[in-house]
Write an enzyme that holds these catalytic residues in place. Sequence first.
Site, mmCIF file in Angstrom:
data_model
loop_
_atom_site.group_PDB
_atom_site.id
_atom_site.type_symbol
_atom_site.label_atom_id
_atom_site.label_comp_id
_atom_site.label_asym_id
_atom_site.label_seq_id
_atom_site.Cartn_x
_atom_site.Cartn_y
_atom_site.Cartn_z
ATOM 1 N N GLU A 228 -5.022 -0.304 -8.840
ATOM 2 C CA GLU A 228 -4.066 0.458 -9.050
ATOM 3 C C GLU A 228 -2.598 -0.323 -9.654
ATOM 4 O O GLU A 228 -2.254 -1.141 -8.988
ATOM 5 C CB GLU A 228 -3.515 1.510 -7.982
ATOM 6 C CG GLU A 228 -4.447 2.380 -7.668
ATOM 7 C CD GLU A 228 -4.233 3.247 -6.419
ATOM 8 O OE1 GLU A 228 -4.523 4.235 -6.313
ATOM 9 O OE2 GLU A 228 -3.496 2.634 -5.652
ATOM 10 N N SER B 270 0.992 -1.232 -0.157
ATOM 11 C CA SER B 270 -0.047 -0.102 -0.084
ATOM 12 C C SER B 270 0.885 1.374 -0.130
ATOM 13 O O SER B 270 0.184 2.386 -0.383
ATOM 14 C CB SER B 270 -0.990 0.136 1.306
ATOM 15 O OG SER B 270 -1.611 -1.008 1.491
ATOM 16 N N ASN C 182 -4.654 6.282 -1.809
ATOM 17 C CA ASN C 182 -4.472 6.166 -0.200
ATOM 18 C C ASN C 182 -3.796 7.439 0.113
ATOM 19 O O ASN C 182 -4.042 8.239 1.290
ATOM 20 C CB ASN C 182 -3.493 5.313 0.237
ATOM 21 C CG ASN C 182 -4.052 3.822 0.359
ATOM 22 O OD1 ASN C 182 -5.159 3.606 0.614
ATOM 23 N ND2 ASN C 182 -3.158 2.755 0.614
ATOM 24 N N HIS D 114 -1.887 -2.970 -6.832
ATOM 25 C CA HIS D 114 -2.445 -2.534 -5.636
ATOM 26 C C HIS D 114 -4.011 -2.830 -5.620
ATOM 27 O O HIS D 114 -4.814 -1.973 -6.160
ATOM 28 C CB HIS D 114 -2.064 -1.138 -5.317
ATOM 29 C CG HIS D 114 -2.774 -0.639 -4.012
ATOM 30 N ND1 HIS D 114 -3.382 0.424 -3.634
ATOM 31 C CD2 HIS D 114 -2.479 -1.212 -2.919
ATOM 32 C CE1 HIS D 114 -3.563 0.757 -2.449
ATOM 33 N NE2 HIS D 114 -3.287 -0.512 -1.779
HETATM 34 P P1 NAI Z 1 -2.778 -9.731 6.608
HETATM 35 O O1 NAI Z 1 -1.930 -9.433 8.021
HETATM 36 O O2 NAI Z 1 -4.010 -10.051 6.646
HETATM 37 O O3 NAI Z 1 -1.630 -10.668 5.922
HETATM 38 C C1 NAI Z 1 -0.360 -10.706 5.781
HETATM 39 C C2 NAI Z 1 -0.015 -12.123 5.619
HETATM 40 O O4 NAI Z 1 1.422 -12.235 5.252
HETATM 41 C C3 NAI Z 1 -0.209 -13.075 6.881
HETATM 42 O O5 NAI Z 1 -0.858 -14.118 6.744
HETATM 43 C C4 NAI Z 1 1.424 -13.263 7.329
HETATM 44 O O6 NAI Z 1 1.573 -14.457 7.847
HETATM 45 C C5 NAI Z 1 2.207 -13.417 5.901
HETATM 46 N N1 NAI Z 1 3.557 -13.244 5.828
HETATM 47 C C6 NAI Z 1 4.247 -12.632 6.846
HETATM 48 N N2 NAI Z 1 5.550 -12.782 6.423
HETATM 49 C C7 NAI Z 1 5.519 -13.649 5.650
HETATM 50 C C8 NAI Z 1 6.548 -14.433 4.847
HETATM 51 N N3 NAI Z 1 8.093 -14.282 5.114
HETATM 52 N N4 NAI Z 1 6.376 -15.310 3.960
HETATM 53 C C9 NAI Z 1 5.089 -15.608 3.636
HETATM 54 N N5 NAI Z 1 4.117 -14.930 4.103
HETATM 55 C C10 NAI Z 1 4.311 -13.905 5.104
HETATM 56 O O7 NAI Z 1 -2.270 -8.353 5.802
HETATM 57 P P2 NAI Z 1 -3.135 -7.824 4.433
HETATM 58 O O8 NAI Z 1 -4.054 -6.825 4.967
HETATM 59 O O9 NAI Z 1 -3.752 -8.980 3.691
HETATM 60 O O10 NAI Z 1 -1.734 -6.988 3.618
HETATM 61 C C11 NAI Z 1 -0.897 -7.514 2.887
HETATM 62 C C12 NAI Z 1 -0.494 -6.490 1.949
HETATM 63 O O11 NAI Z 1 -1.335 -5.940 1.236
HETATM 64 C C13 NAI Z 1 0.425 -5.496 2.588
HETATM 65 O O12 NAI Z 1 1.554 -5.294 1.926
HETATM 66 C C14 NAI Z 1 -0.628 -4.416 2.741
HETATM 67 O O13 NAI Z 1 -0.283 -3.184 2.545
HETATM 68 C C15 NAI Z 1 -1.266 -4.568 1.208
HETATM 69 N N6 NAI Z 1 -2.806 -4.034 1.391
HETATM 70 C C16 NAI Z 1 -3.703 -3.965 2.312
HETATM 71 C C17 NAI Z 1 -4.871 -3.654 2.119
HETATM 72 C C18 NAI Z 1 -5.772 -3.791 3.219
HETATM 73 O O14 NAI Z 1 -6.801 -2.967 3.080
HETATM 74 N N7 NAI Z 1 -5.755 -4.654 4.306
HETATM 75 C C19 NAI Z 1 -5.498 -2.941 1.241
HETATM 76 C C20 NAI Z 1 -4.521 -3.162 -0.020
HETATM 77 C C21 NAI Z 1 -3.235 -3.597 0.037
#
Ligand code: NAI
Length: 295
Positions: free
Chosen positions: A156, A123, A194, A144
Amino acid sequence: MADIGTIGIIGIIGAGQMGGGIAHVAAQAGYEVILQDIAQDIVDKGLKTVARNMEREVKREKIGTEQMQAALGRISTTTDLAALGKAQLIVEAATENEPVKLQIYEQLAPRLSEGAILASNTSSISITRLGAHTPRPERFLGIHFFNPVPMMEMVELIRGVATADEVYRTVEAVVRKLGKTPVAAKDSPGFIVNRIFIPMLNEAVFALQEGVAGVEAIDAAMKLGVRHPMGPLALADYIGLDTVLAVMQVLHGELGDSKYRPCPLLIKRVEAGWLGVKTGRGFYDYAHDPPVPVV
Ligand code: NAI
Protein backbone atom coordinates in the site's frame (compact mmCIF):
# COMPACT_ATOMS: atom_id res chain seq x y z
CA MET A 1 14.76 15.19 -6.55
CA ALA A 2 15.45 11.46 -6.56
CA ASP A 3 13.82 9.47 -9.34
CA ILE A 4 13.80 5.74 -10.06
CA GLY A 5 16.99 6.07 -12.08
CA THR A 6 18.85 7.72 -9.24
CA ILE A 7 17.75 5.33 -6.53
CA GLY A 8 20.54 2.82 -6.07
CA ILE A 9 20.88 2.70 -2.31
CA ILE A 10 17.96 1.98 0.00
CA GLY A 11 18.40 2.61 3.71
CA ILE A 12 16.22 0.66 6.12
CA ILE A 13 15.71 1.69 9.73
CA GLY A 14 14.77 -1.22 11.99
CA ALA A 15 16.09 -4.72 11.39
CA GLY A 16 13.09 -6.55 12.81
CA GLN A 17 10.53 -8.70 11.01
CA MET A 18 9.62 -6.05 8.47
CA GLY A 19 12.97 -4.27 8.06
CA GLY A 20 14.68 -7.61 7.39
CA GLY A 21 12.00 -8.57 4.85
CA ILE A 22 12.30 -5.25 3.04
CA ALA A 23 16.11 -5.63 2.97
CA HIS A 24 15.62 -9.12 1.50
CA VAL A 25 13.48 -8.01 -1.44
CA ALA A 26 15.40 -4.78 -2.07
CA ALA A 27 18.76 -6.61 -2.25
CA GLN A 28 17.28 -9.25 -4.54
CA ALA A 29 15.98 -6.51 -6.83
CA GLY A 30 19.55 -5.22 -7.19
CA TYR A 31 19.54 -2.31 -4.72
CA GLU A 32 22.38 -1.68 -2.32
CA VAL A 33 20.87 -1.90 1.15
CA ILE A 34 21.99 -0.32 4.42
CA LEU A 35 20.18 -1.96 7.32
CA GLN A 36 20.25 0.05 10.54
CA ASP A 37 19.08 -0.68 14.09
CA ILE A 38 19.98 0.41 17.61
CA ALA A 39 22.37 -2.42 18.50
CA GLN A 40 24.85 -4.54 16.55
CA ASP A 41 23.43 -7.83 17.86
CA ILE A 42 19.99 -6.81 16.54
CA VAL A 43 21.24 -6.01 13.03
CA ASP A 44 23.33 -9.22 13.07
CA LYS A 45 20.26 -11.22 14.00
CA GLY A 46 18.21 -9.41 11.32
CA LEU A 47 20.78 -10.21 8.64
CA LYS A 48 21.00 -13.83 9.80
CA THR A 49 17.23 -14.15 9.40
CA VAL A 50 17.44 -12.68 5.88
CA ALA A 51 20.18 -15.21 5.01
CA ARG A 52 18.12 -18.09 6.42
CA ASN A 53 15.05 -17.02 4.45
CA MET A 54 17.07 -16.73 1.25
CA GLU A 55 18.58 -20.19 1.86
CA ARG A 56 15.04 -21.49 2.05
CA GLU A 57 14.36 -19.93 -1.36
CA VAL A 58 17.46 -21.67 -2.74
CA LYS A 59 16.21 -25.01 -1.39
CA ARG A 60 12.86 -24.39 -3.08
CA GLU A 61 14.76 -23.52 -6.25
CA LYS A 62 13.23 -20.05 -6.40
CA ILE A 63 16.71 -18.52 -6.64
CA GLY A 64 20.20 -19.89 -7.25
CA THR A 65 23.06 -19.91 -4.72
CA GLU A 66 24.94 -17.25 -6.68
CA GLN A 67 21.92 -14.98 -6.71
CA MET A 68 21.59 -15.41 -2.97
CA GLN A 69 25.23 -14.61 -2.36
CA ALA A 70 25.08 -11.55 -4.60
CA ALA A 71 21.96 -10.28 -2.82
CA LEU A 72 23.44 -10.83 0.63
CA GLY A 73 26.61 -9.08 -0.54
CA ARG A 74 24.53 -5.99 -1.29
CA ILE A 75 23.32 -5.67 2.32
CA SER A 76 25.49 -3.82 4.83
CA THR A 77 24.53 -3.26 8.45
CA THR A 78 25.10 -0.37 10.81
CA THR A 79 24.00 1.11 14.12
CA ASP A 80 24.85 4.61 12.92
CA LEU A 81 22.00 6.67 11.43
CA ALA A 82 24.60 8.86 9.69
CA ALA A 83 25.43 5.91 7.40
CA LEU A 84 21.97 6.39 5.83
CA GLY A 85 23.13 9.73 4.42
CA LYS A 86 24.22 7.79 1.33
CA ALA A 87 20.74 6.41 0.65
CA GLN A 88 18.37 7.95 -1.89
CA LEU A 89 15.37 6.18 -0.37
CA ILE A 90 15.03 5.44 3.33
CA VAL A 91 12.31 3.14 4.62
CA GLU A 92 11.69 3.45 8.33
CA ALA A 93 10.47 0.13 9.74
CA ALA A 94 11.16 0.74 13.43
CA THR A 95 8.85 -0.18 16.31
CA GLU A 96 5.24 0.99 15.92
CA ASN A 97 5.55 3.82 18.42
CA GLU A 98 5.04 7.42 17.34
CA PRO A 99 7.57 9.09 19.71
CA VAL A 100 10.21 6.52 18.63
CA LYS A 101 9.60 7.27 14.96
CA LEU A 102 9.60 11.04 15.48
CA GLN A 103 12.88 10.86 17.38
CA ILE A 104 14.41 8.86 14.52
CA TYR A 105 13.28 11.49 11.97
CA GLU A 106 14.70 14.28 14.10
CA GLN A 107 18.09 12.56 14.36
CA LEU A 108 18.04 11.63 10.70
CA ALA A 109 17.09 15.09 9.37
CA PRO A 110 20.59 16.66 9.29
CA ARG A 111 22.03 13.49 7.75
CA LEU A 112 19.62 13.06 4.83
CA SER A 113 21.16 13.45 1.41
CA GLU A 114 19.87 16.12 -0.96
CA GLY A 115 16.70 14.85 -2.62
CA ALA A 116 16.40 11.73 -0.48
CA ILE A 117 12.92 10.28 -0.04
CA LEU A 118 11.88 9.15 3.44
CA ALA A 119 9.08 6.62 3.88
CA SER A 120 7.47 4.90 6.83
CA ASN A 121 6.22 1.33 6.95
CA THR A 122 3.82 2.22 9.76
CA SER A 123 0.64 0.15 9.96
CA SER A 124 -1.47 2.72 11.69
CA ILE A 125 0.09 6.12 12.32
CA SER A 126 -1.00 9.12 10.21
CA ILE A 127 1.44 9.64 7.33
CA THR A 128 0.56 13.33 7.17
CA ARG A 129 1.36 13.78 10.87
CA LEU A 130 4.65 11.84 10.63
CA GLY A 131 5.62 13.77 7.49
CA ALA A 132 4.94 17.08 9.19
CA HIS A 133 7.73 16.23 11.65
CA THR A 134 10.29 15.82 8.87
CA PRO A 135 12.16 18.69 7.26
CA ARG A 136 10.71 17.85 3.83
CA PRO A 137 7.10 16.61 4.12
CA GLU A 138 6.83 16.69 0.31
CA ARG A 139 9.45 13.93 0.20
CA PHE A 140 7.72 11.75 2.78
CA LEU A 141 5.11 9.02 2.24
CA GLY A 142 3.86 5.69 3.53
CA ILE A 143 5.09 2.39 2.06
CA HIS A 144 3.14 -0.31 3.81
CA PHE A 145 4.61 -3.75 3.15
CA PHE A 146 2.92 -6.96 4.27
CA ASN A 147 4.36 -9.76 6.34
CA PRO A 148 6.23 -11.92 5.32
CA VAL A 149 7.57 -9.35 2.86
CA PRO A 150 9.22 -11.77 0.38
CA MET A 151 5.95 -13.71 -0.01
CA MET A 152 3.34 -10.96 -0.11
CA GLU A 153 2.68 -9.43 -3.49
CA MET A 154 1.13 -6.07 -2.62
CA VAL A 155 2.31 -2.83 -1.05
CA GLU A 156 0.00 0.00 0.00
CA LEU A 157 1.33 3.44 -0.93
CA ILE A 158 0.01 6.33 1.09
CA ARG A 159 0.42 9.98 0.24
CA GLY A 160 0.46 12.47 3.06
CA VAL A 161 -1.25 15.81 2.42
CA ALA A 162 2.12 17.28 1.39
CA THR A 163 3.60 14.35 -0.59
CA ALA A 164 4.79 15.48 -4.04
CA ASP A 165 3.46 13.60 -7.09
CA GLU A 166 6.93 12.86 -8.44
CA VAL A 167 7.97 11.35 -5.10
CA TYR A 168 4.92 9.11 -5.21
CA ARG A 169 5.66 8.06 -8.79
CA THR A 170 9.32 7.35 -8.01
CA VAL A 171 8.41 5.10 -5.10
CA GLU A 172 5.67 3.42 -7.13
CA ALA A 173 8.33 2.47 -9.69
CA VAL A 174 10.67 1.18 -6.97
CA VAL A 175 7.86 -0.97 -5.56
CA ARG A 176 7.26 -2.46 -9.03
CA LYS A 177 10.99 -3.15 -9.32
CA LEU A 178 10.73 -5.06 -6.04
CA GLY A 179 8.20 -7.28 -7.81
CA LYS A 180 5.22 -5.97 -5.82
CA THR A 181 1.94 -4.44 -6.94
CA PRO A 182 1.47 -0.95 -5.51
CA VAL A 183 -2.04 -0.01 -4.40
CA ALA A 184 -2.84 3.60 -3.53
CA ALA A 185 -4.60 4.18 -0.22
CA LYS A 186 -5.80 7.36 1.41
CA ASP A 187 -4.07 8.47 4.60
CA SER A 188 -6.83 7.08 6.78
CA PRO A 189 -6.44 4.85 9.86
CA GLY A 190 -5.57 1.27 8.88
CA PHE A 191 -5.35 2.25 5.19
CA ILE A 192 -7.16 -0.47 3.19
CA VAL A 193 -6.15 -3.88 4.43
CA ASN A 194 -5.95 -3.29 8.18
CA ARG A 195 -9.16 -1.24 8.15
CA ILE A 196 -11.06 -4.23 6.82
CA PHE A 197 -9.04 -7.16 8.07
CA ILE A 198 -8.09 -6.39 11.68
CA PRO A 199 -11.73 -5.73 12.76
CA MET A 200 -12.51 -9.18 11.37
CA LEU A 201 -9.88 -10.72 13.68
CA ASN A 202 -11.27 -8.66 16.58
CA GLU A 203 -14.76 -9.93 15.72
CA ALA A 204 -13.46 -13.52 15.85
CA VAL A 205 -12.26 -12.82 19.41
CA PHE A 206 -15.72 -11.41 20.29
CA ALA A 207 -17.27 -14.59 18.89
CA LEU A 208 -14.93 -16.66 21.09
CA GLN A 209 -15.65 -14.48 24.14
CA GLU A 210 -19.40 -14.79 23.64
CA GLY A 211 -19.18 -18.56 23.27
CA VAL A 212 -20.41 -18.61 19.69
CA ALA A 213 -17.85 -21.40 19.18
CA GLY A 214 -14.47 -22.56 20.48
CA VAL A 215 -11.03 -21.61 19.13
CA GLU A 216 -10.68 -24.55 16.76
CA ALA A 217 -14.29 -24.32 15.52
CA ILE A 218 -13.96 -20.61 14.71
CA ASP A 219 -10.73 -21.19 12.80
CA ALA A 220 -12.05 -24.28 11.00
CA ALA A 221 -15.25 -22.44 10.05
CA MET A 222 -13.39 -19.55 8.44
CA LYS A 223 -10.92 -21.88 6.70
CA LEU A 224 -13.54 -24.22 5.31
CA GLY A 225 -16.45 -21.84 4.95
CA VAL A 226 -14.68 -18.81 3.50
CA ARG A 227 -11.55 -20.53 2.18
CA HIS A 228 -9.19 -18.44 4.28
CA PRO A 229 -5.80 -20.18 4.37
CA MET A 230 -5.56 -19.61 8.15
CA GLY A 231 -8.27 -19.20 10.77
CA PRO A 232 -8.60 -15.70 12.30
CA LEU A 233 -7.43 -16.70 15.80
CA ALA A 234 -4.35 -18.54 14.50
CA LEU A 235 -3.65 -15.56 12.27
CA ALA A 236 -4.02 -13.10 15.16
CA ASP A 237 -1.47 -15.21 17.08
CA TYR A 238 0.86 -15.07 14.09
CA ILE A 239 0.58 -11.30 13.66
CA GLY A 240 0.95 -10.74 17.42
CA LEU A 241 -2.00 -9.96 19.68
CA ASP A 242 -0.33 -6.73 20.82
CA THR A 243 -0.19 -5.59 17.19
CA VAL A 244 -3.82 -6.51 16.57
CA LEU A 245 -4.82 -4.60 19.72
CA ALA A 246 -2.72 -1.58 18.76
CA VAL A 247 -4.39 -1.35 15.34
CA MET A 248 -7.87 -1.65 16.89
CA GLN A 249 -7.00 1.12 19.36
CA VAL A 250 -5.96 3.40 16.51
CA LEU A 251 -9.11 2.62 14.48
CA HIS A 252 -11.28 3.16 17.55
CA GLY A 253 -9.48 6.30 18.67
CA GLU A 254 -9.19 8.00 15.30
CA LEU A 255 -12.47 6.99 13.68
CA GLY A 256 -14.38 7.27 16.96
CA ASP A 257 -16.91 4.57 16.06
CA SER A 258 -17.80 2.01 18.76
CA LYS A 259 -17.82 -0.74 16.13
CA TYR A 260 -14.01 -0.64 16.37
CA ARG A 261 -13.80 -1.21 20.13
CA PRO A 262 -11.13 -3.79 20.98
CA CYS A 263 -12.55 -7.01 22.37
CA PRO A 264 -11.96 -7.28 26.18
CA LEU A 265 -10.67 -10.85 25.77
CA LEU A 266 -8.02 -9.57 23.34
CA ILE A 267 -7.01 -6.89 25.85
CA LYS A 268 -6.74 -9.52 28.64
CA ARG A 269 -4.48 -11.77 26.55
CA VAL A 270 -2.17 -8.84 25.86
CA GLU A 271 -2.18 -7.82 29.54
CA ALA A 272 -1.16 -11.38 30.40
CA GLY A 273 1.76 -11.16 27.97
CA TRP A 274 0.16 -13.89 25.86
CA LEU A 275 0.97 -12.28 22.54
CA GLY A 276 0.73 -15.31 20.27
CA VAL A 277 3.46 -17.19 18.43
CA LYS A 278 6.23 -14.83 19.51
CA THR A 279 5.67 -15.49 23.22
CA GLY A 280 4.64 -19.14 22.76
CA ARG A 281 1.02 -18.60 23.79
CA GLY A 282 -1.99 -16.62 22.61
CA PHE A 283 -5.20 -18.30 21.49
CA TYR A 284 -3.06 -21.42 21.01
CA ASP A 285 -0.25 -22.90 23.10
CA TYR A 286 2.80 -23.31 20.86
CA ALA A 287 4.67 -25.59 23.27
CA HIS A 288 2.69 -28.39 21.59
CA ASP A 289 3.08 -29.60 18.04
CA PRO A 290 0.53 -29.07 16.60
CA PRO A 291 -0.41 -26.14 18.87
CA VAL A 292 -3.42 -26.70 21.14
CA PRO A 293 -6.13 -24.11 21.92
CA VAL A 294 -5.72 -22.18 25.17
CA VAL A 295 -8.99 -22.36 27.03
P1 NAI B 1 9.88 -5.52 15.11
O1 NAI B 1 9.64 -5.34 16.55
O2 NAI B 1 10.11 -6.88 14.56
O3 NAI B 1 11.12 -4.59 14.65
C1 NAI B 1 11.25 -3.25 15.00
C2 NAI B 1 12.73 -2.93 15.05
O4 NAI B 1 12.87 -1.52 15.23
C3 NAI B 1 13.45 -3.60 16.23
O5 NAI B 1 14.53 -4.37 15.74
C4 NAI B 1 13.93 -2.43 17.07
O6 NAI B 1 15.18 -2.64 17.69
C5 NAI B 1 14.02 -1.33 16.01
N1 NAI B 1 14.08 0.01 16.59
C6 NAI B 1 13.42 0.51 17.67
N2 NAI B 1 13.79 1.78 17.91
C7 NAI B 1 14.71 2.09 16.96
C8 NAI B 1 15.49 3.26 16.70
N3 NAI B 1 15.40 4.33 17.45
N4 NAI B 1 16.33 3.23 15.64
C9 NAI B 1 16.46 2.13 14.87
N5 NAI B 1 15.75 1.00 15.08
C10 NAI B 1 14.89 0.98 16.10
O7 NAI B 1 8.64 -4.81 14.39
P2 NAI B 1 8.08 -5.06 12.92
O8 NAI B 1 6.98 -6.04 12.98
O9 NAI B 1 9.21 -5.28 11.99
O10 NAI B 1 7.38 -3.65 12.61
C11 NAI B 1 8.13 -2.53 12.17
C12 NAI B 1 7.18 -1.53 11.52
O11 NAI B 1 6.49 -2.15 10.44
C13 NAI B 1 6.10 -0.99 12.46
O12 NAI B 1 5.84 0.35 12.14
C14 NAI B 1 4.90 -1.88 12.12
O13 NAI B 1 3.67 -1.26 12.39
C15 NAI B 1 5.08 -2.04 10.63
N6 NAI B 1 4.44 -3.21 10.05
C16 NAI B 1 4.43 -4.42 10.70
C17 NAI B 1 3.81 -5.52 10.11
C18 NAI B 1 3.79 -6.86 10.80
O14 NAI B 1 3.03 -7.73 10.38
N7 NAI B 1 4.61 -7.09 11.80
C19 NAI B 1 3.14 -5.41 8.79
C20 NAI B 1 3.29 -4.11 8.17
C21 NAI B 1 3.88 -3.05 8.80
